[in-house]
Design a protein around this motif. Sequence first.
Motif: not given
Length: 403
Positions: A159-177
């Motif tokens: 149940r947490d797989h998609d959750r983890m993917r989204q957080m990791v994608a944010t960590a490695f991608s250009p993001s705003t504060p």
Amino acid sequence: MAAVPEPVVLTPADAREQALRLRAAGPLARVVVEGLEVWALTRDRELREALTDPRFRRNWRTWRALAEGEVATDHPVAAMVYLDNMLTVDGEAHRRMRGPVARAFTPRRVESLRPAVGAVVDSLLEELAERDGPVDLKAEFAYPLSMRVFSELFGIPERDHDRMRQMVATAFSPSTPEEVRAMREQLDAFLTELISDKRSEPGEDLTSALVSATDEEHQLSDAELRDTLWLLVTAGFETTSSALVNGVQALLSHPEQLALLRSGSAAWTDAVEEVLRQAGSVATLPFLFAAEDVEIGGRTVRAGEPVLLAYLAANLDTDRYGADAAEFDLTRSRPRHLAFGHGPHTCLGAALARLELEVALKALFIRFPEVSLVEGDVPRLGSVFINSPASLPVRLSAQRAAA
């Protein structure tokens, strides 16, 4: 002292082309990464030496601009290092934090996972065999494989797989504060829930072992436990899945070398090492911090300055790997690469990643001897840190291609 040229602005484009630009900029290049102008180590010798040089630290507290508030802790790149885990500490603290994790990655234990990895691979390939038309090997093979293996090892429910993917994608991608802060809130909720579950119902997984190391063995503080788990999540599946699709793409682009593997004239382990070197998934990572002034290649890194680790550029270094360093050639005998780092902070998951790549590549190409790339441009992942296509469409058989 050598003059400092205009900095190379890193963009989420083709990581390999960018790595070649960095390599050409000299062993110590000036770069801009998400608005931060910093140094980057781009050649094998200088990067390898810096990773064991006591004049450099991993601890973010050495970063003058962060300590003095010139760089905010929610800056997307600063947030990657503003943590207390085994990757962001030095010396005895590093050994203390690394110990509980290292016990899960002994060579014997990793090799014991081979049947389980093989079973996951076979199951995923069986599912793909039922498909008609093109399939996305990243979404339908590489990601599920790395996620299932990681989750089994760490006891993380599906149940947490998609959750983890989204957080990791944010960590490695250009993001705003703002996006970074929102992600950290999601992360706190996820880790709070995970740790609570393991405290109430511990298992044989590594997360339970780390919770025990915190509660019973006192090897980690609560903050170190959370930051260690986040490190393991960020390193646990994205890098392996990306390396796997890079390997598929490289081998399908070099059919003569793929033929050597299929005939037994070349070893799959050699293919894995060349994939990791020439098409590694980690393009760059932050940071080393100079504890004192350090001269490299006629330029000086001042005390308190950060240095980006340009691993992919270093793995294409012609001085170490030959004039054809940028070419994929599994038949060449090359020196040891830097795909998993070097020195005390060498990646603990290296053996498991190698195992997953070997098992998955071999099984895929044996099960589908006619697999081919779908024609057209392959979109790249939007990251200056991860080298990978965002997707990899393939056809599994010539008959389906004709249809």
